[in-house]
Design a protein around this motif. Structure first.
Motif, PDB file in Angstrom:
ATOM      1  N   ALA A  70      -4.425  -2.807   7.289  1.00  0.00           N
ATOM      2  CA  ALA A  70      -3.085  -2.902   7.423  1.00  0.00           C
ATOM      3  C   ALA A  70      -2.393  -4.128   7.677  1.00  0.00           C
ATOM      4  O   ALA A  70      -1.539  -4.670   6.861  1.00  0.00           O
ATOM      5  CB  ALA A  70      -2.549  -1.688   8.302  1.00  0.00           C
ATOM      6  N   ALA A  71      -2.961  -4.843   8.680  1.00  0.00           N
ATOM      7  CA  ALA A  71      -2.306  -6.192   9.133  1.00  0.00           C
ATOM      8  C   ALA A  71      -2.584  -6.936   7.706  1.00  0.00           C
ATOM      9  O   ALA A  71      -1.481  -8.025   7.502  1.00  0.00           O
ATOM     10  CB  ALA A  71      -3.033  -6.637  10.088  1.00  0.00           C
ATOM     11  N   LEU A  72      -3.986  -7.104   6.985  1.00  0.00           N
ATOM     12  CA  LEU A  72      -3.848  -8.186   6.169  1.00  0.00           C
ATOM     13  C   LEU A  72      -2.968  -7.638   4.903  1.00  0.00           C
ATOM     14  O   LEU A  72      -2.548  -8.694   4.235  1.00  0.00           O
ATOM     15  CB  LEU A  72      -5.547  -7.912   5.845  1.00  0.00           C
ATOM     16  N   LEU A  73      -3.167  -6.310   4.590  1.00  0.00           N
ATOM     17  CA  LEU A  73      -2.158  -5.948   3.293  1.00  0.00           C
ATOM     18  C   LEU A  73      -0.464  -6.279   3.876  1.00  0.00           C
ATOM     19  O   LEU A  73       0.118  -6.509   2.734  1.00  0.00           O
ATOM     20  CB  LEU A  73      -2.221  -4.481   3.053  1.00  0.00           C
ATOM     21  N   LEU A  74      -0.167  -6.256   4.907  1.00  0.00           N
ATOM     22  CA  LEU A  74       1.243  -6.452   5.341  1.00  0.00           C
ATOM     23  C   LEU A  74       1.402  -7.991   5.107  1.00  0.00           C
ATOM     24  O   LEU A  74       2.304  -8.531   4.345  1.00  0.00           O
ATOM     25  CB  LEU A  74       1.315  -6.373   6.928  1.00  0.00           C
ATOM     26  N   LEU A  75       0.392  -9.087   5.455  1.00  0.00           N
ATOM     27  CA  LEU A  75       0.623 -10.234   5.049  1.00  0.00           C
ATOM     28  C   LEU A  75       0.546 -10.460   3.705  1.00  0.00           C
ATOM     29  O   LEU A  75       1.159 -11.340   3.340  1.00  0.00           O
ATOM     30  CB  LEU A  75      -0.593 -11.003   5.841  1.00  0.00           C
ATOM     31  N   ARG A  76      -0.195 -10.160   2.759  1.00  0.00           N
ATOM     32  CA  ARG A  76      -0.212 -10.100   1.503  1.00  0.00           C
ATOM     33  C   ARG A  76       1.073  -9.569   0.906  1.00  0.00           C
ATOM     34  O   ARG A  76       1.776 -10.435   0.030  1.00  0.00           O
ATOM     35  CB  ARG A  76      -1.276  -9.261   0.872  1.00  0.00           C
ATOM     36  N   ALA A  77       1.579  -8.503   1.335  1.00  0.00           N
ATOM     37  CA  ALA A  77       3.112  -8.277   1.052  1.00  0.00           C
ATOM     38  C   ALA A  77       4.206  -9.139   1.365  1.00  0.00           C
ATOM     39  O   ALA A  77       5.049  -9.317   0.523  1.00  0.00           O
ATOM     40  CB  ALA A  77       3.142  -6.560   1.420  1.00  0.00           C
ATOM     41  N   LEU A  78       4.091  -9.660   2.526  1.00  0.00           N
ATOM     42  CA  LEU A  78       4.848 -10.560   2.638  1.00  0.00           C
ATOM     43  C   LEU A  78       5.117 -12.143   1.794  1.00  0.00           C
ATOM     44  O   LEU A  78       5.858 -12.474   1.520  1.00  0.00           O
ATOM     45  CB  LEU A  78       5.009 -11.099   4.259  1.00  0.00           C
ATOM     46  N   GLU A  79       3.683 -12.412   1.539  1.00  0.00           N
ATOM     47  CA  GLU A  79       3.629 -13.408   0.610  1.00  0.00           C
ATOM     48  C   GLU A  79       4.294 -13.215  -0.689  1.00  0.00           C
ATOM     49  O   GLU A  79       4.874 -14.153  -1.359  1.00  0.00           O
ATOM     50  CB  GLU A  79       2.164 -13.864   0.473  1.00  0.00           C
ATOM     51  N   ARG A  80       3.702 -12.052  -1.332  1.00  0.00           N
ATOM     52  CA  ARG A  80       4.452 -11.614  -2.548  1.00  0.00           C
ATOM     53  C   ARG A  80       4.866 -10.226  -2.602  1.00  0.00           C
ATOM     54  O   ARG A  80       4.035  -9.349  -2.889  1.00  0.00           O
ATOM     55  CB  ARG A  80       3.518 -11.988  -3.684  1.00  0.00           C
ATOM     56  N   PRO A  81       6.257  -9.699  -2.130  1.00  0.00           N
ATOM     57  CA  PRO A  81       6.604  -8.306  -1.888  1.00  0.00           C
ATOM     58  C   PRO A  81       6.669  -7.580  -3.134  1.00  0.00           C
ATOM     59  O   PRO A  81       7.821  -7.167  -3.464  1.00  0.00           O
ATOM     60  CB  PRO A  81       7.958  -8.668  -1.135  1.00  0.00           C
ATOM     61  N   THR A  82       5.567  -7.240  -3.797  1.00  0.00           N
ATOM     62  CA  THR A  82       5.514  -6.395  -4.927  1.00  0.00           C
ATOM     63  C   THR A  82       5.354  -4.932  -4.520  1.00  0.00           C
ATOM     64  O   THR A  82       5.083  -4.757  -3.442  1.00  0.00           O
ATOM     65  CB  THR A  82       4.597  -6.887  -5.903  1.00  0.00           C
ATOM     66  N   VAL A  83       5.792  -4.013  -5.559  1.00  0.00           N
ATOM     67  CA  VAL A  83       5.603  -2.689  -5.150  1.00  0.00           C
ATOM     68  C   VAL A  83       4.303  -2.286  -4.846  1.00  0.00           C
ATOM     69  O   VAL A  83       3.524  -1.505  -3.857  1.00  0.00           O
ATOM     70  CB  VAL A  83       6.282  -1.820  -6.376  1.00  0.00           C
ATOM     71  N   LEU A  84       3.412  -2.905  -5.777  1.00  0.00           N
ATOM     72  CA  LEU A  84       1.795  -2.555  -5.545  1.00  0.00           C
ATOM     73  C   LEU A  84       1.268  -2.959  -4.168  1.00  0.00           C
ATOM     74  O   LEU A  84       0.733  -2.260  -3.385  1.00  0.00           O
ATOM     75  CB  LEU A  84       1.003  -3.158  -6.779  1.00  0.00           C
ATOM     76  N   ARG A  85       1.619  -4.149  -3.675  1.00  0.00           N
ATOM     77  CA  ARG A  85       1.274  -4.633  -2.633  1.00  0.00           C
ATOM     78  C   ARG A  85       1.825  -3.657  -1.161  1.00  0.00           C
ATOM     79  O   ARG A  85       1.139  -3.416  -0.391  1.00  0.00           O
ATOM     80  CB  ARG A  85       1.694  -5.980  -2.115  1.00  0.00           C
ATOM     81  N   TRP A  86       3.080  -3.388  -1.288  1.00  0.00           N
ATOM     82  CA  TRP A  86       3.699  -2.467  -0.338  1.00  0.00           C
ATOM     83  C   TRP A  86       3.105  -1.111  -0.451  1.00  0.00           C
ATOM     84  O   TRP A  86       3.015  -0.331   0.437  1.00  0.00           O
ATOM     85  CB  TRP A  86       5.181  -2.285  -0.597  1.00  0.00           C
ATOM     86  N   ALA A  87       2.600  -0.598  -1.512  1.00  0.00           N
ATOM     87  CA  ALA A  87       1.911   0.592  -1.605  1.00  0.00           C
ATOM     88  C   ALA A  87       0.397   0.544  -0.880  1.00  0.00           C
ATOM     89  O   ALA A  87      -0.063   1.530  -0.306  1.00  0.00           O
ATOM     90  CB  ALA A  87       1.724   0.798  -3.172  1.00  0.00           C
ATOM     91  N   GLY A  88      -0.038  -0.738  -0.867  1.00  0.00           N
ATOM     92  CA  GLY A  88      -1.355  -0.730  -0.161  1.00  0.00           C
ATOM     93  C   GLY A  88      -1.107  -0.827   0.957  1.00  0.00           C
ATOM     94  O   GLY A  88      -1.869  -0.341   1.936  1.00  0.00           O
ATOM     95  N   TYR A  89      -0.213  -1.372   1.658  1.00  0.00           N
ATOM     96  CA  TYR A  89       0.281  -1.531   3.070  1.00  0.00           C
ATOM     97  C   TYR A  89       0.622   0.164   3.487  1.00  0.00           C
ATOM     98  O   TYR A  89       0.115   0.682   4.505  1.00  0.00           O
ATOM     99  CB  TYR A  89       1.525  -2.469   3.426  1.00  0.00           C
ATOM    100  N   ALA A  90       1.346   0.720   2.707  1.00  0.00           N
ATOM    101  CA  ALA A  90       1.492   2.225   3.027  1.00  0.00           C
ATOM    102  C   ALA A  90       0.195   2.897   3.093  1.00  0.00           C
ATOM    103  O   ALA A  90      -0.033   3.716   4.206  1.00  0.00           O
ATOM    104  CB  ALA A  90       2.343   2.843   2.077  1.00  0.00           C
ATOM    105  N   ALA A  91      -0.804   2.783   2.284  1.00  0.00           N
ATOM    106  CA  ALA A  91      -1.994   3.588   2.325  1.00  0.00           C
ATOM    107  C   ALA A  91      -2.803   3.148   3.374  1.00  0.00           C
ATOM    108  O   ALA A  91      -3.496   3.972   4.154  1.00  0.00           O
ATOM    109  CB  ALA A  91      -2.758   3.068   0.838  1.00  0.00           C
ATOM    110  N   ALA A  92      -2.804   1.932   3.987  1.00  0.00           N
ATOM    111  CA  ALA A  92      -3.648   1.454   4.922  1.00  0.00           C
ATOM    112  C   ALA A  92      -2.978   2.299   6.312  1.00  0.00           C
ATOM    113  O   ALA A  92      -3.667   2.548   7.220  1.00  0.00           O
ATOM    114  CB  ALA A  92      -3.675  -0.194   5.362  1.00  0.00           C
TER     115      ALA A  92
END
Length: 485
Positions: free
Chosen positions: A137-159
């Motif tokens: 979740a921490a890693l996917l959050l940082l990825r979403a902050l780098e590029r806040p796309t729907v797919l990356r936020w979905a990954g964070y939500a899944a984690a």
């Protein structure tokens, strides 16, 4: 080496997780898992409606694993080892994003060296999977902050959803995650970032909400025994989370060094991720109707501690980083050894000593029965006057070979029949006892006559019909051979 920054930490954690994996005797928490996963899926689901729903996903997953790979201690512990191995990779990648590749490598290796990582990789419970979910979740959050796309936020939500389903307490990581989002928004002023974060977290909460409701109804029974924490408990828990007093001191020193590495923002964020969830659960437990303040419930902070330790190690030159890792390994070694002894799994508050019970050596007790068994013998379990969660019956059956299956002469309804974790004893001992010439009475040792460990009704019948021929004591348990008069 730095191109595959995740690989070496993963391999190191795998090696630590495999260290003496078959040596520790299962303790009663692990035996609860064994009791559940041996049932059909339908029976597991029926039980979850009554108790332990918060571990349901883990139970069902391990049931499937055991169906394929077997029920030996090594087989049942391997999923946790693999989960911790994957968590180490996430730690390294998170450290690289926050502090650079060298810090990521150092943090991943520091993670492998933390004594609780190797110890709870081998626990047949869900804690390693909580660590994995939190680190992902921490890693996917940082990825979403780098590029806040729907797919990356979905990954964070899944984690975050996975974290909730393996342990609800871990959802408190949303507090430091919110700080990361706030810091990013302050720098970029991109309103899509906080919006995406809130929607992702609400999606996770909505997905986990049925479990939250069910868990609330079962909480008093499952964890109502945990005491409201004091200030002393808060001071002691850091060493219990990290796995040793000296290890904790070393990690705190490294965390302080991370603030001098030139990336103050990341140092603050990683430290908050490590410390704030513990403080939050401490305060929640002081106010709520039940307490959640247990070290094993807070292992999901281990990845953040490793990240900040890696940043401290990387704040010096390469030679200093290597020297620091070697020093951390030497400091951790005594605790690692202590946590992999035969009866070490019962020391769930290590390095604080558990004083209210003696570890139960189910393996040694079963060996006594196996050595002296004769066809026609019966068996009974002296746990009726104690909380049934000691699992005297489950532990003995687990370590007895399949060729030795004496009749349980005092058995009532099984845990499976009750859709519960624990069985009942026979309500009519005189009627339940059969013609067995000998009975092995296996009980939790209270230092008295083994026959006093069963119910009063059963004790009376046993004393009338049987005499005690042998008494053997192993750690926390008594094995008595009763011979018919």
């Amino acid at each position: 080496m730095l191109r595959l920054v995740w690989l070496w930490p993963a391999l190191a954690t795998l090696a630590v997780g495999l260290y003496r994996i078959g040596t520790p005797v299962l303790w009663h928490d692990e035996l609860a898992t064994v009791s559940v996963i041996n049932r059909p899926v339908g029976s597991i689901v029926a039980m979850l409606r009554n108790v332990d729903a918060v571990h349901g996903v883990y139970y069902l997953s391990l049931h499937g694993w055991a169906t394929v790979f077997g029920h030996s201690p090594t087989a049942l512990r391997m999923p946790g080892v693999l989960a911790m191995t994957a968590a180490a990779a996430c730690v390294a990648l998170t450290g690289r994003r926050l502090f650079g590749a060298r810090a990521g490598l150092a943090g991943g290796l520091a993670f492998a060296l933390l004594p609780t990582v190797g110890r709870y990789a081998q626990e047949i419970r869900s804690y390693a999977f909580v660590v994995l979910a939190a680190s992902a979740a921490a890693l996917l959050l940082l990825r979403a902050l780098e590029r806040p796309t729907v797919l990356r936020w979905a990954g964070y939500a899944a984690a975050m959803t996975a974290a909730g389903y393996v342990h609800l307490v871990s959802l408190v990581v949303v507090l430091p995650h919110a700080l990361a989002v706030a810091l990013d928004w302050w720098r970029s002023r991109n309103r899509r970032v906080p919006l995406g974060f809130v929607l992702a977290f609400l999606t996770a909460v909505a997905a986990v909400y049925p479990l939250i409701r069910l868990g609330e109804r079962q909480a008093a029974r499952q964890i109502g025994w945990i005491l409201v924490p004091t200030g002393h408990d808060l001071a002691a828990i850091w060493a219990q989370i990290l796995g040793g007093t000296m290890v904790t001191a070393a990690v705190v020193v490294l965390a302080a060094l991370s603030f001098g590495g030139g990336n103050l923002r990341s140092a603050v964020l990683a430290t908050v991720m490590a410390a704030v969830p513990v403080l939050a659960i401490w305060e929640i437990s002081r106010q709520a109707s039940v307490s959640y303040f247990m070290p094993k419930y807070l292992f999901f902070t281990l990845p953040a501690w490793a990240v900040v330790a890696g940043a401290g190690l990387a704040a010096v030159r390469w030679r200093g980083t290597v020297t620091g890792l070697a020093a951390l390994a030497l400091v951790a070694l005594p605790d690692v050894r202590a946590m992999h002894q035969p009866l070490s799994h019962a020391a769930y508050t290590y390095p604080v000593e558990v004083t209210w019970f003696t570890p139960l050596d189910y393996r040694a007790a079963a060996a006594i029965v196996e050595q002296g068994y004769r066809p026609g013998d019966g068996i009974a379990f002296g746990q009726q006057r104690y909380a049934l969660w000691w699992g005297v019956d489950t532990g003995t059956w687990y370590y007895l070979p399949n060729r030795i299956r004496p009749r349980d002469v005092l058995a009532g309804l099984s845990a499976r029949e009750r859709d519960d974790l624990w069985p009942t004893s026979c309500g009519d001992p005189a009627g339940c006892l059969g013609p067995e010439p000998r009975i092995w009475l296996v009980s939790k040792d209270d230092g008295t006559d083994p026959m006093a460990t069963v119910s009063e009704a059963a004790e009376g019948v046993l004393r009338q019909r049987y005499a005690t021929a042998e008494v053997h004591r192993v750690s926390g348990m008594t094995v008595a051979l009763l011979v018919r008069r």
